[in-house]
Design a protein around this motif. Structure first.
Motif, mmCIF file in Angstrom:
data_model
loop_
_atom_site.group_PDB
_atom_site.id
_atom_site.type_symbol
_atom_site.label_atom_id
_atom_site.label_comp_id
_atom_site.label_asym_id
_atom_site.label_seq_id
_atom_site.Cartn_x
_atom_site.Cartn_y
_atom_site.Cartn_z
ATOM 1 N N LYS A 1 11.256 -8.103 -2.198
ATOM 2 C CA LYS A 1 12.199 -7.398 -2.773
ATOM 3 C C LYS A 1 11.813 -6.456 -3.743
ATOM 4 C CE LYS A 1 16.630 -8.571 -5.489
ATOM 5 N NZ LYS A 1 17.391 -9.658 -5.913
ATOM 6 N N SER A 2 10.757 -6.683 -4.379
ATOM 7 C CA SER A 2 10.284 -6.022 -5.574
ATOM 8 C C SER A 2 9.561 -4.453 -4.664
ATOM 9 C CB SER A 2 8.977 -6.493 -6.221
ATOM 10 O OG SER A 2 9.528 -7.496 -6.878
ATOM 11 N N LEU A 3 8.900 -4.746 -3.725
ATOM 12 C CA LEU A 3 8.462 -3.578 -3.042
ATOM 13 C C LEU A 3 9.322 -2.749 -2.392
ATOM 14 C CD1 LEU A 3 5.174 -5.409 -1.433
ATOM 15 C CD2 LEU A 3 5.417 -3.894 -3.591
ATOM 16 N N THR A 4 10.406 -3.252 -1.609
ATOM 17 C CA THR A 4 11.599 -2.563 -0.826
ATOM 18 C C THR A 4 12.666 -2.223 -1.641
ATOM 19 O OG1 THR A 4 12.428 -4.595 0.145
ATOM 20 C CG2 THR A 4 10.225 -3.527 1.350
ATOM 21 N N GLY A 5 13.049 -2.957 -2.644
ATOM 22 C CA GLY A 5 14.178 -2.909 -2.954
ATOM 23 C C GLY A 5 15.454 -3.504 -2.229
ATOM 24 N N MET A 6 15.178 -4.062 -0.980
ATOM 25 C CA MET A 6 16.039 -4.589 -0.135
ATOM 26 C C MET A 6 16.392 -5.812 -0.268
ATOM 27 S SD MET A 6 14.519 -2.549 3.195
ATOM 28 C CE MET A 6 15.565 -3.617 4.375
ATOM 29 N N SER A 7 17.150 -6.398 0.260
ATOM 30 C CA SER A 7 17.776 -7.774 0.313
ATOM 31 C C SER A 7 16.454 -8.722 1.006
ATOM 32 C CB SER A 7 18.999 -8.174 1.168
ATOM 33 O OG SER A 7 18.965 -9.563 1.362
ATOM 34 N N PRO A 8 16.148 -9.822 0.503
ATOM 35 C CA PRO A 8 14.893 -10.722 0.751
ATOM 36 C C PRO A 8 15.355 -11.669 1.999
ATOM 37 C CG PRO A 8 15.796 -11.552 -1.092
ATOM 38 C CD PRO A 8 16.568 -10.226 -0.838
ATOM 39 N N GLY B 1 3.895 -16.839 -10.718
ATOM 40 C CA GLY B 1 3.539 -17.954 -10.932
ATOM 41 C C GLY B 1 4.802 -19.165 -11.174
ATOM 42 N N GLN B 2 6.018 -18.660 -11.494
ATOM 43 C CA GLN B 2 6.971 -19.386 -11.676
ATOM 44 C C GLN B 2 8.050 -19.195 -10.274
ATOM 45 O OE1 GLN B 2 9.178 -18.092 -15.154
ATOM 46 N NE2 GLN B 2 7.305 -18.492 -16.323
ATOM 47 N N SER B 3 7.809 -18.525 -9.234
ATOM 48 C CA SER B 3 8.606 -18.200 -8.159
ATOM 49 C C SER B 3 8.346 -19.467 -7.146
ATOM 50 C CB SER B 3 8.387 -16.878 -7.570
ATOM 51 O OG SER B 3 9.254 -16.875 -6.369
ATOM 52 N N ALA B 4 9.360 -19.931 -6.755
ATOM 53 C CA ALA B 4 9.381 -21.088 -5.571
ATOM 54 C C ALA B 4 9.248 -20.341 -4.240
ATOM 55 C CB ALA B 4 10.343 -21.926 -5.572
ATOM 56 N N ALA B 5 9.669 -19.030 -4.261
ATOM 57 C CA ALA B 5 9.654 -18.106 -2.821
ATOM 58 C C ALA B 5 8.802 -16.646 -3.326
ATOM 59 C CB ALA B 5 10.996 -17.903 -2.543
ATOM 60 N N PRO B 6 7.696 -16.772 -3.584
ATOM 61 C CA PRO B 6 6.666 -15.641 -4.015
ATOM 62 C C PRO B 6 7.002 -14.629 -2.878
ATOM 63 C CG PRO B 6 5.199 -17.416 -3.495
ATOM 64 C CD PRO B 6 6.790 -17.951 -3.450
ATOM 65 N N ILE B 7 6.693 -14.873 -1.731
ATOM 66 C CA ILE B 7 6.617 -13.853 -0.710
ATOM 67 C C ILE B 7 8.190 -12.966 -0.455
ATOM 68 C CG2 ILE B 7 6.529 -13.211 1.593
ATOM 69 C CD1 ILE B 7 3.927 -13.990 0.258
ATOM 70 N N ILE C 1 0.818 -1.211 -0.006
ATOM 71 C CA ILE C 1 0.111 -0.072 0.101
ATOM 72 C C ILE C 1 0.808 1.380 0.108
ATOM 73 C CG2 ILE C 1 -1.803 1.240 1.344
ATOM 74 C CD1 ILE C 1 -2.799 -1.313 2.336
ATOM 75 N N TRP C 2 1.906 1.431 0.702
ATOM 76 C CA TRP C 2 2.988 2.416 0.763
ATOM 77 C C TRP C 2 3.569 2.474 -0.719
ATOM 78 C CZ3 TRP C 2 4.009 5.929 4.813
ATOM 79 C CH2 TRP C 2 5.310 6.559 4.575
ATOM 80 N N TYR C 3 3.957 1.432 -1.304
ATOM 81 C CA TYR C 3 4.558 1.662 -2.506
ATOM 82 C C TYR C 3 3.666 1.974 -3.584
ATOM 83 C CZ TYR C 3 6.807 -0.111 -6.973
ATOM 84 O OH TYR C 3 7.349 0.027 -8.168
ATOM 85 N N GLN C 4 2.433 1.697 -3.842
ATOM 86 C CA GLN C 4 1.301 2.028 -4.709
ATOM 87 C C GLN C 4 0.044 2.177 -3.938
ATOM 88 O OE1 GLN C 4 0.054 3.555 -7.156
ATOM 89 N NE2 GLN C 4 1.577 2.340 -8.380
#
Length: 411
Positions: free
Chosen positions: A273-280, A262-268, A173-176
């Motif tokens: 990482k996509s939302l924060t740009g930080m290391s997951p 859909g292809q990610s084994a670790a979607p969260i 929500i913060w990001y978008q």
């Protein structure tokens, strides 16, 4: 020495309060279902994946209500088997129900262990099979430690995993901020048959994410004031998980490319990482806590199923023996651990999750039928327990059958 002369055998310890019961329910429910399988759900339902979780929650609601009444009528471990026994009085059907429960609990624990190992492998350079084995063995040790210690350990991990999901939603929500306005787009048009079909198929996977309240009834003998706390704990758990799952899935499908999800084994981790740009790394550690928690609690409930069935003579009496110090069924816990390890090493997570859902749906069908039979006979209910209208188990029966056979015809 255990059980000296003249001393009564140890009994299960009634020490789980309502907050601990809710933590237990959340711990067994939240885990691989949302931390791992949300990607597989997106692969099947696309942007409508959040609705799949709502469909699964709707199916759960009616069966949860049936469990709420039955747990008050028959407050004992191996709850589902006890309910079927009381309703039909057919020993073979009781044993079948217990076997299905054990299969579901063990396969579910295996699925979550595989998911946990997948996250651990991102941080630890060990073979996957070794990580799976260590995860299952450690979980078995915690489950055998003692019910209060196990549930408190679970409660700590549950707080961590819930906070992880809340952080993801807030970050989205913060990001978008406009994501809230876009929320209606995750709901298909009633005339969109392909979308509705994909939601129906994906809801079987989403259903796995809600499996948990059925396990709660298997610690009823260790719950304070079970007539009040068990139904409340079941419904509170269902409401919290539904809100979390829908919110996380909505943020994911609205902010990330569906193919990547859909292809990610670790979607969260991907979402974080996509939302924060930080290391997951941080969210990966939270995912490990969440999935490890799920394995521990599934081991607890499966061991209680064995204990409960052995205690009423449906399994060898030796399996009902409790350790005098931990007051937990050590032999039953050991058997569950071995079975979990075998399934986890032999099958992939999506197959384990689908099979768990199917087995649990069969059990839910039997449970709703059991409550209908009991109501039809007019069996008296104890004072002060939850009583639901007969239409509730009818709807529970129909929705479970529809979810079980629907994907077969759709496919």
């Amino acid at each position: 020495m255990s059980n000296t002369q003249g001393m009564p055998p140890p009994t299960l310890r009634r020490a789980i309060s309502l907050p601990l019961l809710v933590f237990y329910g959340l711990g067994v429910t939240i885990g691989a279902g949302i931390y791992v399988l949300v990607g597989a759900t997106v692969a099947q339902a696309g942007v409508y994946a959040p609705v799949s979780f709502l469909v699964a929650a709707f199916v759960m609601l009616f069966s949860a209500s049936s469990f709420g009444e039955l747990s008050g009528r028959f407050p004992q471990s191996a709850g589902e088997a006890a309910y079927v026994e009381a309703a039909f009085r057919i020993p073979s059907l009781t044993v079948l129900t217990g076997a299905l429960l054990l299969a579901a609990g063990t396969i579910s624990a295996a699925a979550i262990a595989v998911g946990c190992a997948g996250y651990v492998a991102l941080l630890v350079p060990l073979p996957l099979w070794m990580i799976i084995a260590l995860t299952v063995l450690f979980s078995g040790f915690i489950a055998a430690w003692g019910i209060v210690e196990s549930v408190r350990f679970s409660a700590v991990l549950t707080v961590i995993e819930v906070l992880g999901l809340v952080v993801v939603v807030i970050a989205g929500i913060w990001y978008q901020p406009d994501i809230i306005i876009a929320l209606p787009t995750v709901f298909p048009q009633p005339s969109d048959t392909p979308a509705l079909t994909s939601i129906g198929v994906a809801s079987l996977l989403a259903f796995f994410a809600f499996i948990g309240f059925d396990g709660m009834v298997n610690v009823v003998e260790e719950t304070e004031n079970p007539a009040r706390n068990m139904p409340m704990g079941i419904f509170i758990t269902l409401v919290i998980t539904t809100l979390l799952y829908f919110s996380v899935a909505a943020v994911a499908v609205l902010l990330l490319p569906l193919d990547d999800l859909g292809q990610s084994a670790a979607p969260i981790s991907l979402l974080y990482k996509s939302l924060t740009g930080m290391s997951p790394t941080a969210i990966t550690l939270i995912a490990i806590a969440a999935t490890l928690n799920g394995v521990v609690i599934q081991a607890i409930l499966s061991a209680r199923i064995i204990y409960g069935m052995a205690n009423v003579g449906r399994l060898p009496k030796g399996l009902a023996q409790l350790d005098a110090r931990t007051r937990t069924p050590l032999l039953a816990t050991g058997l569950v651990t071995v079975g979990t390890l075998a399934f986890a090493l032999l099958f992939p997570i999506n197959i384990l999750a689908e099979r768990t859902s199917q087995v649990v749906l069969v059990v839910f069908i039997l449970i709703n039928l059991a409550l209908l039979r009991i109501k039809w006979r007019g069996d008296p209910a104890p004072d002060g327990i939850l009583i639901v209208p007969a239409i509730i188990p009818v709807i529970g029966l129909v929705t479970c059958v529809a979810m079980l056979v629907g994907p077969i015809f759709i496919g």
